[in-house]
Design a protein around this motif. Structure first.
Motif, PDB file in Angstrom:
ATOM      1  N   MET A   1       0.841  -1.209   0.000  1.00 23.34           N
ATOM      2  CA  MET A   1       0.000   0.000   0.000  1.00 23.34           C
ATOM      3  C   MET A   1       0.868   1.247   0.000  1.00 23.34           C
ATOM      4  SD  MET A   1      -3.612  -0.290   1.325  1.00 23.34           S
ATOM      5  CE  MET A   1      -3.656   0.001   3.055  1.00 23.34           C
ATOM      6  N   GLU A   2       1.897   1.268   0.834  1.00 26.80           N
ATOM      7  CA  GLU A   2       2.825   2.392   0.832  1.00 26.80           C
ATOM      8  C   GLU A   2       4.034   2.013  -0.009  1.00 26.80           C
ATOM      9  OE1 GLU A   2       5.525   2.655   3.990  1.00 26.80           O
ATOM     10  OE2 GLU A   2       5.788   4.821   3.910  1.00 26.80           O
ATOM     11  N   GLY A   3       4.407   2.875  -0.943  1.00 30.72           N
ATOM     12  CA  GLY A   3       5.640   2.640  -1.680  1.00 30.72           C
ATOM     13  C   GLY A   3       6.826   3.002  -0.790  1.00 30.72           C
ATOM     14  N   ARG A   4       7.962   3.171  -1.421  1.00 28.65           N
ATOM     15  CA  ARG A   4       9.112   3.559  -0.614  1.00 28.65           C
ATOM     16  C   ARG A   4       9.118   5.055  -0.381  1.00 28.65           C
ATOM     17  NH1 ARG A   4      12.139  -0.611  -4.169  1.00 28.65           N
ATOM     18  NH2 ARG A   4      12.374  -2.267  -2.647  1.00 28.65           N
ATOM     19  N   GLY A   5       9.862   5.442   0.613  1.00 25.11           N
ATOM     20  CA  GLY A   5      10.045   6.855   0.885  1.00 25.11           C
ATOM     21  C   GLY A   5      11.340   7.010   1.653  1.00 25.11           C
ATOM     22  N   VAL A   6      12.065   8.078   1.393  1.00 26.01           N
ATOM     23  CA  VAL A   6      13.348   8.316   2.050  1.00 26.01           C
ATOM     24  C   VAL A   6      13.439   9.795   2.416  1.00 26.01           C
ATOM     25  CG1 VAL A   6      15.858   8.155   1.835  1.00 26.01           C
ATOM     26  CG2 VAL A   6      14.413   6.535   0.587  1.00 26.01           C
ATOM     27  N   LEU A   7      13.849  10.067   3.655  1.00 26.25           N
ATOM     28  CA  LEU A   7      14.104  11.447   4.063  1.00 26.25           C
ATOM     29  C   LEU A   7      15.470  11.461   4.749  1.00 26.25           C
ATOM     30  CD1 LEU A   7      11.612  13.718   6.071  1.00 26.25           C
ATOM     31  CD2 LEU A   7      14.072  13.998   6.128  1.00 26.25           C
ATOM     32  N   CYS A   8      16.388  12.273   4.234  1.00 24.84           N
ATOM     33  CA  CYS A   8      17.728  12.323   4.817  1.00 24.84           C
ATOM     34  C   CYS A   8      18.043  13.725   5.326  1.00 24.84           C
ATOM     35  CB  CYS A   8      18.778  11.922   3.779  1.00 24.84           C
ATOM     36  SG  CYS A   8      18.750  10.172   3.391  1.00 24.84           S
ATOM     37  N   GLU A   9      18.706  13.746   6.472  1.00 18.62           N
ATOM     38  CA  GLU A   9      19.115  15.027   7.056  1.00 18.62           C
ATOM     39  C   GLU A   9      20.469  14.810   7.714  1.00 18.62           C
ATOM     40  OE1 GLU A   9      16.294  16.552   9.876  1.00 18.62           O
ATOM     41  OE2 GLU A   9      17.161  18.564   9.795  1.00 18.62           O
ATOM     42  N   TRP A  10      21.391  15.734   7.476  1.00 14.86           N
ATOM     43  CA  TRP A  10      22.714  15.605   8.082  1.00 14.86           C
ATOM     44  C   TRP A  10      22.717  16.369   9.386  1.00 14.86           C
ATOM     45  CZ3 TRP A  10      26.631  12.391   7.141  1.00 14.86           C
ATOM     46  CH2 TRP A  10      27.817  12.619   7.847  1.00 14.86           C
ATOM     47  N   ASN A  11      22.963  15.660  10.490  1.00 15.10           N
ATOM     48  CA  ASN A  11      22.995  16.270  11.814  1.00 15.10           C
ATOM     49  C   ASN A  11      24.424  16.708  12.105  1.00 15.10           C
ATOM     50  OD1 ASN A  11      23.280  16.576  14.684  1.00 15.10           O
ATOM     51  ND2 ASN A  11      21.344  15.467  14.937  1.00 15.10           N
ATOM     52  N   THR A  12      24.650  18.039  12.088  1.00 15.95           N
ATOM     53  CA  THR A  12      26.037  18.531  12.247  1.00 15.95           C
ATOM     54  C   THR A  12      26.521  18.384  13.682  1.00 15.95           C
ATOM     55  OG1 THR A  12      25.133  20.761  12.512  1.00 15.95           O
ATOM     56  CG2 THR A  12      25.909  20.149  10.316  1.00 15.95           C
ATOM     57  N   ARG A  13      25.610  18.385  14.648  1.00 19.24           N
ATOM     58  CA  ARG A  13      26.042  18.218  16.050  1.00 19.24           C
ATOM     59  C   ARG A  13      26.631  16.830  16.267  1.00 19.24           C
ATOM     60  NH1 ARG A  13      23.666  16.015  20.607  1.00 19.24           N
ATOM     61  NH2 ARG A  13      21.696  15.712  19.535  1.00 19.24           N
ATOM     62  N   LEU A  14      25.934  15.827  15.749  1.00 15.47           N
ATOM     63  CA  LEU A  14      26.400  14.449  15.958  1.00 15.47           C
ATOM     64  C   LEU A  14      27.334  13.984  14.839  1.00 15.47           C
ATOM     65  CD1 LEU A  14      22.980  12.892  17.020  1.00 15.47           C
ATOM     66  CD2 LEU A  14      24.893  13.481  18.527  1.00 15.47           C
ATOM     67  N   GLY A  15      27.454  14.793  13.781  1.00 16.50           N
ATOM     68  CA  GLY A  15      28.222  14.342  12.628  1.00 16.50           C
ATOM     69  C   GLY A  15      27.605  13.066  12.086  1.00 16.50           C
ATOM     70  N   GLN A  16      26.297  13.088  11.962  1.00 16.23           N
ATOM     71  CA  GLN A  16      25.581  11.845  11.655  1.00 16.23           C
ATOM     72  C   GLN A  16      24.477  12.072  10.624  1.00 16.23           C
ATOM     73  OE1 GLN A  16      22.926  10.186  14.739  1.00 16.23           O
ATOM     74  NE2 GLN A  16      24.139   8.309  14.638  1.00 16.23           N
ATOM     75  N   LEU A  17      24.416  11.161   9.712  1.00 15.10           N
ATOM     76  CA  LEU A  17      23.315  11.155   8.749  1.00 15.10           C
ATOM     77  C   LEU A  17      22.093  10.540   9.423  1.00 15.10           C
ATOM     78  CD1 LEU A  17      22.192  11.229   5.729  1.00 15.10           C
ATOM     79  CD2 LEU A  17      22.921   8.830   5.661  1.00 15.10           C
ATOM     80  N   GLU A  18      20.978  11.242   9.373  1.00 14.92           N
ATOM     81  CA  GLU A  18      19.729  10.668   9.868  1.00 14.92           C
ATOM     82  C   GLU A  18      18.858  10.368   8.662  1.00 14.92           C
ATOM     83  OE1 GLU A  18      19.543  13.067  14.115  1.00 14.92           O
ATOM     84  OE2 GLU A  18      17.945  13.383  12.652  1.00 14.92           O
ATOM     85  N   MET A  19      18.545   9.103   8.507  1.00 13.73           N
ATOM     86  CA  MET A  19      17.727   8.715   7.358  1.00 13.73           C
ATOM     87  C   MET A  19      16.448   8.036   7.822  1.00 13.73           C
ATOM     88  SD  MET A  19      18.587   6.373   4.028  1.00 13.73           S
ATOM     89  CE  MET A  19      18.341   4.743   4.698  1.00 13.73           C
ATOM     90  N   TYR A  20      15.324   8.599   7.426  1.00 12.61           N
ATOM     91  CA  TYR A  20      14.046   7.910   7.582  1.00 12.61           C
ATOM     92  C   TYR A  20      13.795   7.159   6.284  1.00 12.61           C
ATOM     93  CZ  TYR A  20      12.955  10.726  11.693  1.00 12.61           C
ATOM     94  OH  TYR A  20      12.979  11.294  12.941  1.00 12.61           O
ATOM     95  N   SER A  21      13.493   5.898   6.394  1.00 14.02           N
ATOM     96  CA  SER A  21      13.269   5.132   5.177  1.00 14.02           C
ATOM     97  C   SER A  21      12.199   4.085   5.424  1.00 14.02           C
ATOM     98  CB  SER A  21      14.573   4.452   4.735  1.00 14.02           C
ATOM     99  OG  SER A  21      14.361   3.753   3.526  1.00 14.02           O
ATOM    100  N   SER A  22      11.342   3.885   4.435  1.00 11.86           N
ATOM    101  CA  SER A  22      10.329   2.849   4.530  1.00 11.86           C
ATOM    102  C   SER A  22      11.007   1.515   4.246  1.00 11.86           C
ATOM    103  CB  SER A  22       9.220   3.126   3.505  1.00 11.86           C
ATOM    104  OG  SER A  22       8.225   2.147   3.617  1.00 11.86           O
ATOM    105  N   ALA A  23      11.600   0.948   5.296  1.00 14.90           N
ATOM    106  CA  ALA A  23      12.519  -0.188   5.121  1.00 14.90           C
ATOM    107  C   ALA A  23      12.192  -1.323   6.083  1.00 14.90           C
ATOM    108  CB  ALA A  23      13.947   0.278   5.348  1.00 14.90           C
ATOM    109  N   GLN A  24      12.493  -2.554   5.655  1.00 11.02           N
ATOM    110  CA  GLN A  24      12.276  -3.724   6.493  1.00 11.02           C
ATOM    111  C   GLN A  24      13.487  -4.062   7.354  1.00 11.02           C
ATOM    112  OE1 GLN A  24      10.036  -5.992   2.852  1.00 11.02           O
ATOM    113  NE2 GLN A  24      10.861  -7.325   4.431  1.00 11.02           N
ATOM    114  N   MET A  25      14.663  -3.581   6.923  1.00  8.78           N
ATOM    115  CA  MET A  25      15.907  -4.028   7.554  1.00  8.78           C
ATOM    116  C   MET A  25      16.829  -2.838   7.807  1.00  8.78           C
ATOM    117  SD  MET A  25      15.834  -6.845   4.614  1.00  8.78           S
ATOM    118  CE  MET A  25      17.511  -7.336   4.498  1.00  8.78           C
ATOM    119  N   PRO A  26      16.449  -1.931   8.713  1.00  6.82           N
ATOM    120  CA  PRO A  26      17.196  -0.669   8.851  1.00  6.82           C
ATOM    121  C   PRO A  26      18.684  -0.866   9.155  1.00  6.82           C
ATOM    122  CG  PRO A  26      15.544  -0.920  10.609  1.00  6.82           C
ATOM    123  CD  PRO A  26      15.266  -1.971   9.601  1.00  6.82           C
ATOM    124  N   HIS A  27      19.035  -1.871   9.951  1.00 11.38           N
ATOM    125  CA  HIS A  27      20.455  -2.064  10.277  1.00 11.38           C
ATOM    126  C   HIS A  27      21.256  -2.474   9.047  1.00 11.38           C
ATOM    127  CE1 HIS A  27      20.137  -1.670  14.692  1.00 11.38           C
ATOM    128  NE2 HIS A  27      18.930  -2.159  14.516  1.00 11.38           N
TER     129      HIS A  27
END
Lengths: 273, 720
Positions: free
Chosen positions: B191-217
């Motif tokens: 019902m829901e296709g894929r979707g990806v939202l990425c944001e670079w967190n400069t405080r943590l030096g970390q990419l934050e990615m929201y993704s419609s995913a089954q296996m995030p790790h």
């Protein structure tokens, strides 16, 4: 996908709508229920610069009747017809066809005129109105003109409408009390466009005996003298009609349209599935 | 079976997830907004096979359009396997040099809205030199019109052979039947296709990615490899996910592009897959071809199966499952639940100019089951037996369990013949046979179908290590914390997207700790908050994550009892956990879990001197004693009426007999079975992802691709 940018106008009368279309110089598009145009806009198959929304035009939402005919405004929805809100001039044919178009959500918004103007060969109204030999009422900058529905549709998704012309209404001759009809369509799934349509109408008082081979690759194929199919179903004659509709070569198309005619005849005679 | 509280294992508890989902309050990637967020649209290949001679960015939009040349520091997605002879493919996140299927991403465009991004994308000019398209999987390997990956020299990812000598069998077998069976290419169409939202967190030096995913790790590991970032510099969050079905078990090109863009542009970027992209640009599934010969005795007993099987794997090997999984699985599961003396299976994973494939609800199982069960019916006709009798003559018997079959699958338990007998009885076969004989007044023909299978779940290390794909499952872990207020928090690395784990794992915890399911919070789908996991796939979570939750709950139970025992001055052995309380058996002495937790966190002065300083938090792992997988099994029986004039098929009755072992929540299991059956009806009667001779997809909207709808499914299936 998202639609490309367009301007939007909602005129209050037919003349204003025609003027807007003229001004758009071919880049205007009329929208009513938007049940076909909406997806086409989103898929960018249609990229008009101006959308003219005709739902605010009272005349196009009106239904008028005379002893001879019923005139249905182009913006009348399938749901209004399904719900019996119109005088019954067709011995129940229009409500029966309306009730089987797609889903209720589509019928709540989709319109008779929109369906006819979109001219999808598999659409119910395209074929039903051809069966009824209905008349399309058009208005452009030069005024009104009337065309038989069979002349209105030129081919798949192609009609006689000029770029600045509007389909205002459809007029249907009143059927007599003795009239009988049969309509059959086959869809693989509920709500899908038909794979095949068969339709027939016998109205002896008006000397009408017509059949339609519908959901063709182009315009509905009308058999104006359909006595050999409608009064008594003769398989050879039905196959001839299917072949004349250009569907004789593909075995699937041939069989499905033959079966649709056969079942429409059976329904008219009060039996069959 | 119901637990002592009525809310534990065996209870049909209503789903905790439904509170938000039925009210439209879930949070999917499409619901997430970020300040300053850009939307992305991809320029995708309109042709199936071509060399790219040049790409022109529209004037004035050079800083809004990105191609693989811009992403020069990014590596290709490369999913290799350890199987000898496997040919890996380089799947560049944006096409480099060539496009190999319609829909392959070539460039990515960003703008404030998706519509504006699409406006820019429409103006990108790509100069193609078209090449002959490889469309048919058998032709791809026997007489290829061109080479998808020219350096290979052929169009085969992998060829495998399970060999056997059929010379003597051919000479003596009284029944010998050969058939050619094909299954259609499908789309999983969640019902829901894929979707990806990425944001670079400069405080943590970390990419934050929201993704419609089954296996995030696994997505995080893959991103790390392609982007050259430490895994710790990436956080992947799979929020609410609207259906997976294998479609979301993949590292996406789009994820890599958006991750790169968000860092490069310093702004959040989102891409939401539309239905057209879902159907034609991304992955498909299940296109198999079987040239199969079955040998049997006159009494229907199988002697052997000899099969040449081809799988259309599409253009690329996907991460992490690779292009070999489906084909290799065909050879390993084709014998089904039956006994036989001989088995030969030659497989080809063919490479074509079509989207790559992923496993959809049972890796290769659907195609294999279809081919095999058609052959069982053919044997029945040849032997003059009822189809169920042929099945009964060949199924592994309960007395033979556990049973190692001819491909070394270890069937753990079950009464396969009983499933068949129950299904045949429930469908009332004699009634339908009589009706078939009498004929239908409306001219329709009645057909009765039967299908039996057993299905491996929770595949362990020993199963996957031989394939050597980028992801081999091992342990599964759970972090559990009894909070100061007595609420139990569970964190697992899998992701729940329809499996109802938030409910069922609360029931598992209830069974062990007595904590009310309402007081259990399951946290999943976030790499920053949960233990590493290969994720949700292969019918593994109830066993593996459920096992981890049970193990963690037992550990917490022990620790609670140790503290409570000291506080109430009784022996640990005298304590039972019930109704959210620690009770001293045979007395009215008790403490609530909240009271015990309060002492641990807030009043440590009351703790005994020798208390476990690990406290009421623990991360523990689970691995089954034997990791060859679970084998559930089922028999489906169906009655249909076919209209010979128009080919329309109506389902008159449908019976499912399935043994899923201990059911954590029978309602949830029924839901899974009904859903799978609806998808099976779609496979059998409606769904087909067709391509023309140029490799153009013929079903690019849901007007052309037809998943079954409600009116096409039986009102009620009897499940036993």
């Amino acid at each position: 996908m998202k639609a490309a940018a367009f301007d939007y106008e909602k005129p209050a009368d037919v003349a204003a709508a025609v003027k807007l279309l003229s001004g758009a110089q071919g880049m205007g598009k009329v929208i009513a229920g938007g049940q076909s145009l909406g997806p086409m806009l989103n898929l960018r198959l249609a990229q008009p610069q101006l959308l003219v929304d005709v739902r605010g035009i009272a005349e196009m939402c009106a239904v008028t009747e005379t002893p001879e005919a019923l005139t249905i405004g182009a913006c009348v929805t399938h749901a209004r017809i399904e719900d019996g809100k119109l005088p019954d001039a067709t011995r129940g044919l229009l409500p029966a066809v309306a009730a089987d178009i797609a889903y209720r959500a589509v019928r709540n918004r989709g319109t008779l005129g929109g369906s006819l103007a979109h001219a999808d060969p598999a659409a119910d109204w395209v074929n039903t109105l051809a069966l009824l030999d209905a008349v399309a009422i058009l208005q452009g900058p030069a005024g009104r003109r009337e065309l038989k529905v069979t002349e209105f549709m030129h081919g798949p998704f192609a009609t006689a409408l000029a770029e600045d012309e509007l389909l205002v209404a459809v007029r249907i001759a009143r059927l007599s009390k003795a009239a009988r009809w049969g309509y059959y369509k086959f869809c693989r799934k509920t709500g899908e466009f038909a794979e095949a349509i068969g339709a027939m109408l016998v109205d002896p008082e008006r000397k009408v005996c017509r059949a339609v081979v519908g959901a063709t690759t182009s315009v509905p194929h009308v058999v104006a003298d359909a006595r050999a199919i409608a009064e008594r179903f003769m398989p050879d004659e039905a196959l001839k009609a299917v072949e004349a509709a250009g569907l004789g070569d593909d075995p699937y198309e041939r069989q499905m349209h033959f079966a649709a005619l056969k079942r429409a005849a059976a329904r008219m005679h009060g039996g069959g599935s | 079976m119901e637990g002592k509280s009525g809310k534990g294992v065996g209870a049909s508890l209503l789903r905790k997830e439904d509170e938000r989902h039925l009210r439209g309050r879930g949070e999917f990637v499409g619901d997430i907004q970020r300040p300053g967020m850009l939307e992305a649209a991809f320029v995708r290949s309109p042709v199936a096979h071509a060399r790219i001679k040049g790409i022109e960015k529209p004037a004035g939009f050079e800083d809004r359009v990105f191609t693989m040349d811009d992403l020069a520091d990014v590596k290709a997605i490369r999913a290799v396997t350890a199987i000898k002879g496997f040919k890996p493919s380089d799947m560049w996140p944006l096409a480099r040099g060539k496009v190999r299927h319609v829909g392959e991403p070539i460039a990515v465009c960003v703008a404030a809205t998706r519509a504006e991004a699409e406006d820019i994308a429409a103006q990108v000019y790509v100069d193609f030199e078209e090449l002959p398209a490889v469309v048919d999987m058998v032709e791809a390997r026997t007489s290829p019109p061109s080479l998808v990956h020219e350096e290979w020299g052929d169009n085969v990812f992998l060829e495998t052979l399970v060999d056997d000598d059929f010379t003597a069998v051919r000479a003596r077998a009284p029944i010998k039947l050969r058939r050619h069976v094909r299954t259609a290419r499908q789309s999983m169409a969640p019902m829901e296709g894929r979707g990806v939202l990425c944001e670079w967190n400069t405080r943590l030096g970390q990419l934050e990615m929201y993704s419609s995913a089954q296996m995030p790790h696994i997505n995080r590991s893959g991103l790390s490899e392609c982007l050259g970032l430490d895994q710790g510099a990436i956080r992947v969050i799979a929020p609410d996910v609207g259906g997976g079905f294998g479609y979301k078990g993949i590292l996406l090109s789009e994820e890599i592009c958006l991750a790169w863009l968000s860092r490069r542009l310093g702004r959040p970027v989102r891409w939401l897959e539309d239905r057209r992209e879902q159907l034609v640009a991304s992955t498909n599934c299940r296109e198999h071809d079987y040239d199969i010969t079955i040998y049997a005795e006159r009494d229907g007993r199988l002697i052997g199966i000899d099969c040449d099987a081809t799988v259309d794997s599409g253009a690329y090997s996907l991460y992490p499952f690779s292009a070999c999984l489906e084909g290799a699985q065909v050879a390993s599961i084709l014998p089904g639940p039956y006994k036989m003396e001989h088995f030969r299976c030659h497989t080809w994973s063919a490479c074509t100019n079509k989207p790559p494939i992923l496993p959809y609800r049972g890796v290769a199982r659907t195609g294999v089951c279809f081919a095999l069960e058609l052959m069982m019916d053919a044997v029945a006709r040849e032997a003059g037996m009822e189809p169920y009798e042929v099945r009964l003559a060949n199924l592994v018997l309960p007395s033979e369990m556990p049973y190692d079959n001819i491909t070394k699958k270890h069937f753990d338990s079950g009464d396969y013949p009983e499933a068949v007998r129950k299904a045949v009885a429930a469908i009332d076969l004699p009634k339908w046979r009589a009706r078939q004989k009498a004929g239908e007044a409306d001219g329709r023909r009645i057909g009765v179908g039967l299908s039996v299978y057993c299905e491996q779940g929770a595949h362990g290390t020993s199963v996957y290590s031989g394939w050597g794909i980028p992801m081999v499952p091992g342990h599964e872990q759970c972090f559990a914390r009894l909070s100061p207020d007595g609420v139990l928090e569970l964190r697992i690395g899998a992701q729940s997207h329809g499996q109802s784990m938030e409910t069922t794992f609360a029931q598992v915890a209830n069974e062990i700790l007595g904590v009310d399911p309402d007081k259990v919070r399951l946290i999943h789908g976030d790499t920053a908050l949960t233990p590493y996991s290969t994720g949700t796939w292969g019918s593994r979570c109830a066993v593996m994550s459920g096992g981890a939750v049970a193990t963690a709950a037992r550990e917490i139970a022990q620790r609670v009892k140790k503290i409570a025992g000291k506080l109430m001055e009784v022996a640990v052995e005298d304590l039972v956990l019930e109704d959210g309380k620690v009770k001293v058996a045979g007395t009215d002495k008790q403490m609530t879990l909240a009271e015990v937790a309060h002492v641990w966190y807030r009043a440590p002065q009351r703790l005994p001197a020798d208390v476990d300083p690990g406290g009421l938090e623990a991360t523990v792992g689970y691995k089954p004693q034997r990791d060859t997988g679970t084998f559930s099994y089922a028999c489906h029986a169906v009655v249909v009426a076919v209209d010979p004039e128009i080919g329309h098929t109506e389902i008159l009755d449908y019976v499912i007999v399935e043994d899923g072992g201990t059911l954590i929540n029978p309602m949830v299991v029924d839901g899974q079975i009904y859903g799978g059956t609806a998808q099976g009806i779609g496979t059998a009667l409606y769904e087909e992802m067709n391509y023309d001779g140029e490799g153009q997809p013929l079903a690019s909207t849901l007007a052309d691709y037809m998943p079954p709808d409600r009116p096409k499914c039986p009102n009620r299936a009897s499940s036993t």
